[in-house]
Scaffold this motif. Structure first.
Motif, mmCIF file in Angstrom:
data_model
loop_
_atom_site.group_PDB
_atom_site.id
_atom_site.type_symbol
_atom_site.label_atom_id
_atom_site.label_comp_id
_atom_site.label_asym_id
_atom_site.label_seq_id
_atom_site.Cartn_x
_atom_site.Cartn_y
_atom_site.Cartn_z
ATOM 1 N N THR A 184 -18.039 24.911 -45.154
ATOM 2 C CA THR A 184 -18.264 23.500 -44.839
ATOM 3 C C THR A 184 -19.576 22.952 -45.391
ATOM 4 O OG1 THR A 184 -19.164 24.164 -42.690
ATOM 5 C CG2 THR A 184 -16.840 23.538 -42.763
ATOM 6 N N TYR A 185 -20.680 23.647 -45.133
ATOM 7 C CA TYR A 185 -21.987 23.126 -45.520
ATOM 8 C C TYR A 185 -22.716 24.007 -46.535
ATOM 9 C CZ TYR A 185 -21.404 19.967 -41.586
ATOM 10 O OH TYR A 185 -20.930 19.014 -40.724
ATOM 11 N N SER A 186 -22.052 25.065 -46.999
ATOM 12 C CA SER A 186 -22.688 26.032 -47.911
ATOM 13 C C SER A 186 -24.003 26.530 -47.325
ATOM 14 C CB SER A 186 -22.932 25.400 -49.292
ATOM 15 O OG SER A 186 -21.711 25.075 -49.906
ATOM 16 N N PHE A 187 -24.028 26.666 -45.991
ATOM 17 C CA PHE A 187 -25.216 27.189 -45.313
ATOM 18 C C PHE A 187 -24.802 28.128 -44.195
ATOM 19 C CE2 PHE A 187 -27.854 27.099 -41.520
ATOM 20 C CZ PHE A 187 -29.017 27.673 -42.024
ATOM 21 N N PHE A 188 -25.543 29.213 -44.065
ATOM 22 C CA PHE A 188 -25.412 30.132 -42.942
ATOM 23 C C PHE A 188 -26.690 30.949 -42.902
ATOM 24 C CE2 PHE A 188 -23.195 31.692 -46.705
ATOM 25 C CZ PHE A 188 -23.907 32.853 -46.982
ATOM 26 N N GLY A 189 -26.889 31.662 -41.825
ATOM 27 C CA GLY A 189 -28.084 32.484 -41.723
ATOM 28 C C GLY A 189 -27.949 33.757 -42.535
ATOM 29 N N PHE A 190 -28.907 34.015 -43.404
ATOM 30 C CA PHE A 190 -28.918 35.268 -44.161
ATOM 31 C C PHE A 190 -29.026 36.424 -43.182
ATOM 32 C CE2 PHE A 190 -31.790 38.276 -46.683
ATOM 33 C CZ PHE A 190 -30.714 38.961 -47.225
ATOM 34 N N ASN A 191 -28.207 37.451 -43.375
ATOM 35 C CA ASN A 191 -28.173 38.575 -42.445
ATOM 36 C C ASN A 191 -29.261 39.611 -42.693
ATOM 37 O OD1 ASN A 191 -24.746 38.046 -42.654
ATOM 38 N ND2 ASN A 191 -25.833 37.927 -40.719
ATOM 39 N N GLY A 192 -30.140 39.350 -43.649
ATOM 40 C CA GLY A 192 -31.284 40.233 -43.863
ATOM 41 C C GLY A 192 -30.998 41.429 -44.745
ATOM 42 N N VAL A 240 -33.114 29.044 -43.875
ATOM 43 C CA VAL A 240 -33.258 27.646 -43.455
ATOM 44 C C VAL A 240 -34.142 26.881 -44.430
ATOM 45 C CG1 VAL A 240 -34.123 26.117 -41.637
ATOM 46 C CG2 VAL A 240 -32.854 28.183 -41.023
ATOM 47 N N ARG A 241 -35.256 27.503 -44.837
ATOM 48 C CA ARG A 241 -36.167 26.818 -45.768
ATOM 49 C C ARG A 241 -35.508 26.587 -47.128
ATOM 50 N NH1 ARG A 241 -39.967 30.179 -46.961
ATOM 51 N NH2 ARG A 241 -39.608 31.866 -45.457
ATOM 52 N N ALA A 242 -34.748 27.559 -47.617
ATOM 53 C CA ALA A 242 -34.059 27.388 -48.897
ATOM 54 C C ALA A 242 -32.993 26.303 -48.797
ATOM 55 C CB ALA A 242 -33.436 28.719 -49.329
ATOM 56 N N SER A 243 -32.299 26.256 -47.663
ATOM 57 C CA SER A 243 -31.281 25.228 -47.468
ATOM 58 C C SER A 243 -31.899 23.833 -47.458
ATOM 59 C CB SER A 243 -30.542 25.478 -46.154
ATOM 60 O OG SER A 243 -29.577 24.480 -45.912
ATOM 61 N N LEU A 244 -33.081 23.702 -46.857
ATOM 62 C CA LEU A 244 -33.763 22.410 -46.820
ATOM 63 C C LEU A 244 -34.252 21.970 -48.193
ATOM 64 C CD1 LEU A 244 -35.846 22.712 -43.516
ATOM 65 C CD2 LEU A 244 -33.641 21.579 -43.877
ATOM 66 N N LYS A 245 -34.323 22.906 -49.125
ATOM 67 C CA LYS A 245 -34.674 22.574 -50.511
ATOM 68 C C LYS A 245 -33.445 22.163 -51.322
ATOM 69 C CE LYS A 245 -39.139 23.554 -50.519
ATOM 70 N NZ LYS A 245 -40.190 22.555 -50.876
ATOM 71 N N GLU A 261 -39.580 20.033 -38.776
ATOM 72 C CA GLU A 261 -39.494 20.126 -40.241
ATOM 73 C C GLU A 261 -38.082 19.808 -40.718
ATOM 74 O OE1 GLU A 261 -40.011 23.531 -43.734
ATOM 75 O OE2 GLU A 261 -40.870 23.871 -41.749
ATOM 76 N N ILE A 262 -37.079 20.260 -39.968
ATOM 77 C CA ILE A 262 -35.687 19.969 -40.327
ATOM 78 C C ILE A 262 -35.398 18.480 -40.165
ATOM 79 C CG2 ILE A 262 -33.275 20.425 -39.747
ATOM 80 C CD1 ILE A 262 -34.203 23.187 -38.721
ATOM 81 N N ILE A 263 -35.851 17.891 -39.074
ATOM 82 C CA ILE A 263 -35.606 16.472 -38.811
ATOM 83 C C ILE A 263 -36.227 15.591 -39.889
ATOM 84 C CG2 ILE A 263 -36.125 14.572 -37.222
ATOM 85 C CD1 ILE A 263 -35.891 16.581 -34.920
ATOM 86 N N LYS A 264 -37.440 15.935 -40.321
ATOM 87 C CA LYS A 264 -38.159 15.111 -41.295
ATOM 88 C C LYS A 264 -37.728 15.346 -42.733
ATOM 89 C CE LYS A 264 -42.350 14.877 -38.426
ATOM 90 N NZ LYS A 264 -43.789 15.261 -38.329
ATOM 91 N N TRP A 311 -25.804 14.947 -41.903
ATOM 92 C CA TRP A 311 -24.794 15.823 -41.312
ATOM 93 C C TRP A 311 -25.198 17.285 -41.417
ATOM 94 C CZ3 TRP A 311 -21.724 14.248 -37.844
ATOM 95 C CH2 TRP A 311 -21.185 12.958 -37.868
ATOM 96 N N LYS A 312 -25.818 17.646 -42.520
ATOM 97 C CA LYS A 312 -26.243 19.038 -42.661
ATOM 98 C C LYS A 312 -27.379 19.350 -41.689
ATOM 99 C CE LYS A 312 -27.179 22.596 -46.080
ATOM 100 N NZ LYS A 312 -27.208 22.926 -47.526
ATOM 101 N N LYS A 313 -28.276 18.387 -41.495
ATOM 102 C CA LYS A 313 -29.357 18.594 -40.526
ATOM 103 C C LYS A 313 -28.801 18.719 -39.112
ATOM 104 C CE LYS A 313 -31.967 15.119 -42.079
ATOM 105 N NZ LYS A 313 -33.145 14.206 -42.191
ATOM 106 N N VAL A 314 -27.791 17.902 -38.794
ATOM 107 C CA VAL A 314 -27.145 18.004 -37.484
ATOM 108 C C VAL A 314 -26.491 19.366 -37.327
ATOM 109 C CG1 VAL A 314 -25.253 17.117 -36.057
ATOM 110 C CG2 VAL A 314 -26.791 15.524 -37.224
ATOM 111 N N HIS A 315 -25.847 19.839 -38.392
ATOM 112 C CA HIS A 315 -25.200 21.153 -38.349
ATOM 113 C C HIS A 315 -26.222 22.252 -38.085
ATOM 114 C CE1 HIS A 315 -22.727 24.599 -39.454
ATOM 115 N NE2 HIS A 315 -23.658 24.955 -40.319
ATOM 116 N N VAL A 316 -27.338 22.214 -38.789
ATOM 117 C CA VAL A 316 -28.349 23.264 -38.651
ATOM 118 C C VAL A 316 -28.990 23.217 -37.261
ATOM 119 C CG1 VAL A 316 -30.555 24.137 -39.515
ATOM 120 C CG2 VAL A 316 -28.811 23.360 -41.124
ATOM 121 N N ILE A 317 -29.365 22.010 -36.815
ATOM 122 C CA ILE A 317 -30.055 21.889 -35.523
ATOM 123 C C ILE A 317 -29.102 22.114 -34.359
ATOM 124 C CG2 ILE A 317 -31.265 20.316 -33.968
ATOM 125 C CD1 ILE A 317 -32.536 19.016 -36.403
ATOM 126 N N TYR A 318 -27.996 21.371 -34.337
ATOM 127 C CA TYR A 318 -27.108 21.421 -33.172
ATOM 128 C C TYR A 318 -26.221 22.667 -33.170
ATOM 129 C CZ TYR A 318 -23.382 20.266 -29.909
ATOM 130 O OH TYR A 318 -22.477 20.317 -28.883
#
Length: 509
Positions: free
Chosen positions: A233-241, A270-275, A319-322, A329-336
């Motif tokens: 959906t958003y091409s974002f997820f948490g990297f599993n390390g 998260v930081r890479a996604s915000l870029k 930082e995500i909000i700003k 929508w992507k910010k809502v997905h990450v935060i909520y």
């Protein structure tokens, strides 16, 4: 001389104390306990609905993904890297393979051997067996600053890294298949917007004990649903390390590895996604690894996995909000969705509602929980969670009880992360047994394990178990909702884990 009856000389203080407690309870119950418990029920029901909607949403997305066949190669270009006679091996990008480890002698040989078996032009991989004349570097730090993030950050400072385009990361117990790079690198080569390709975990010891089966059920849902939905959906997820390939340019643009929390992998993602970078999850590519099979190791791991995201949310929410580079929508997905529901609400509502508030309504019958909140919603959520591991569906009841017990520690860790309290930056390497336990058992004659009782005694679990057992007994005598069936079962689960009778029991050497 006649003797006075003993009751006249020694009055029964037990009845007096019980009456005093009953009077005090009656005085505070109506004006204080009932309103507070009603408020707690409302808050818990709201959180339950939030979690329910999130689970149903992800279930719908997964159904659509399977129905319409939205495979990764349909969303991102994959094309085999072709040989070039003139360029030779220079046609292949340089790949750095990192295996960060600390005191993991039981499993390190597995990951090193598997990494060295990766199929790729040998002079284009920086990590290989030195004994075979291949370029492998064994780097040692003189401190543990930053733990894993510090080790990875230090590893990126070496001169050979500047010649590499991508970095692959494997934890010490991970064993990739030889074709791992052939199935991941082409996605990054042909899709410049991609920063990360993440593989799925495959657990080699899931059948070792009941606790590892429970872990498999939880993690399979994470990979088959949560990661797939985020990627689709958003091409974002948490990297599993681990078991992932990063584009080094994206890693550097995002600010590199940071050790401000114990989830350096999620922090970077998260930081890479915000870029504006995108991520791809390959559910069909599985990397073998080991689950923690002792309760002690699992508790430490779950503390880190619960505390870290909560602490990262505290540090990054503004930082995500700003951020102005990604859509609302992507910010809502990450935060909520990603943080609030999955990393905060899921832990808190599981323990507070089902192990504290719901049992308390047995003692305060003036407060009622609607059946849809006490039965229907949790049942649907549980069934949706079970889709990731169909082979363990018959263990669903045990999984519920196990997860409720673990929610005690996850909730505690979540609040520690949000408040930045004492153990917020605690990092203890998750102990993996590898083949060590098997070889010890084969080498030594069987003997009765010696245990220190205090090391296996977990007071918090025992206290919650006693509370649930008391509520169950009260419900048997005075209740009308038959909650005692659940309360006794859950109390037994807390007692079993409180006395340490779960997981692999490792004998003292």
């Amino acid at each position: 001389m006649d003797r006075f009856p003993s009751t006249t000389i020694f009055p029964d203080t037990t009845d007096d104390l019980s009456m005093q407690m009953a009077v005090i309870w009656g005085q505070i119950k109506a004006p204080l306990i009932v309103p507070l418990l009603k408020l707690a029920v409302v808050v818990c029901l709201i959180m339950s609905v939030m979690l329910f909607i999130e689970r149903v949403y992800m279930g719908i997305v997964i159904a659509l993904v399977k129905l319409f066949g939205w495979k990764p190669d349909k969303r991102f270009k994959w094309e085999a890297i072709k040989d070039d006679v003139e360029l030779g091996n220079s046609a292949y990008p340089m790949v750095l393979v990192q295996i960060p480890m600390y005191n993991e002698r039981e499993v390190y040989q597995l990951s090193i051997g598997a990494a060295c078996g990766l199929s790729w032009p040998s002079d284009r991989i920086c990590q290989r067996w030195a004994s075979k004349g291949i370029n492998i570097k064994y780097e040692i730090r003189d401190n543990r600053n930053g733990y894993k993030a510090g080790a990875l950050k230090e590893g990126m400072k070496h001169s050979y890294v500047k010649h590499c385009d991508y970095v692959v990361i494997f934890d010490a117990d991970f064993q990739p298949e030889p074709d791992f790079l052939w199935r991941t690198i082409p996605f990054l080569v042909h899709n410049p917007e991609l920063a990360l390709v993440q593989a799925r975990w495959k657990f080699v010891n899931s059948d070792e004990c009941l606790m590892t089966r429970m872990q498999e059920m939880s993690l399979d849902y994470h990979f088959t649903v949560e990661q797939e939905v985020g990627s689709s959906t958003y091409s974002f997820f948490g990297f599993n390390g681990t078991a992932g390939v990063w584009r080094i340019n994206a890693l550097n643009e995002a600010g590199g590895w940071k050790d401000r929390t114990t989830v350096e992998d999620m922090d970077l993602a998260v930081r890479a996604s915000l870029k504006g970078w995108k991520f791809l999850y390959l559910g069909s590519l599985k990397v073998k690894n080991e689950l923690p099979s002792t309760l002690k190791a699992y508790r430490y791991q779950q503390h880190r996995w619960s505390c870290g995201p909560a602490n990262l949310f505290r540090k990054m929410v503004m930082e995500i909000i700003k951020n102005k580079k990604v859509s609302t929508w992507k910010k809502v997905h990450v935060i909520y969705s990603f943080f609030v529901v999955r990393k905060l609400v899921a832990h808190i509502v599981t323990f507070i509602f089902y192990c504290v508030v719901l049992p308390a309504t047995v003692l305060v019958p003036e407060v009622e929980v609607p059946k849809w909140g006490a039965v229907y919603i949790p049942s649907i959520i549980t069934i949706l969670n079970a889709v990731g591991t169909p082979r363990s569906f018959h263990l669903l009841v045990f999984w519920i009880l196990f997860e409720n017990v673990m929610s005690l520690h996850r909730t505690k860790a979540t609040f520690i992360g949000l408040l930045e309290a004492g153990r917020v930056n605690e990092w203890i390497v998750t102990e993996k047994l590898g083949d060590a336990l098997k070889s010890k058992a084969a080498a030594k004659a069987p003997r009765k394990p010696r245990f220190r009782f205090g090391e296996r005694l977990h007071v918090l679990e025992l206290c919650v178990g006693a509370y649930l057992f008391f509520c169950g007994c009260y419900d048997v005598v005075f209740g009308k909702n038959h909650y005692f069936i659940y309360l006794f079962a859950q109390a037994i689960a807390f007692f079993i884990m409180g006395f340490g009778y779960v997981g692999t029991i490792v004998p003292n050497s």
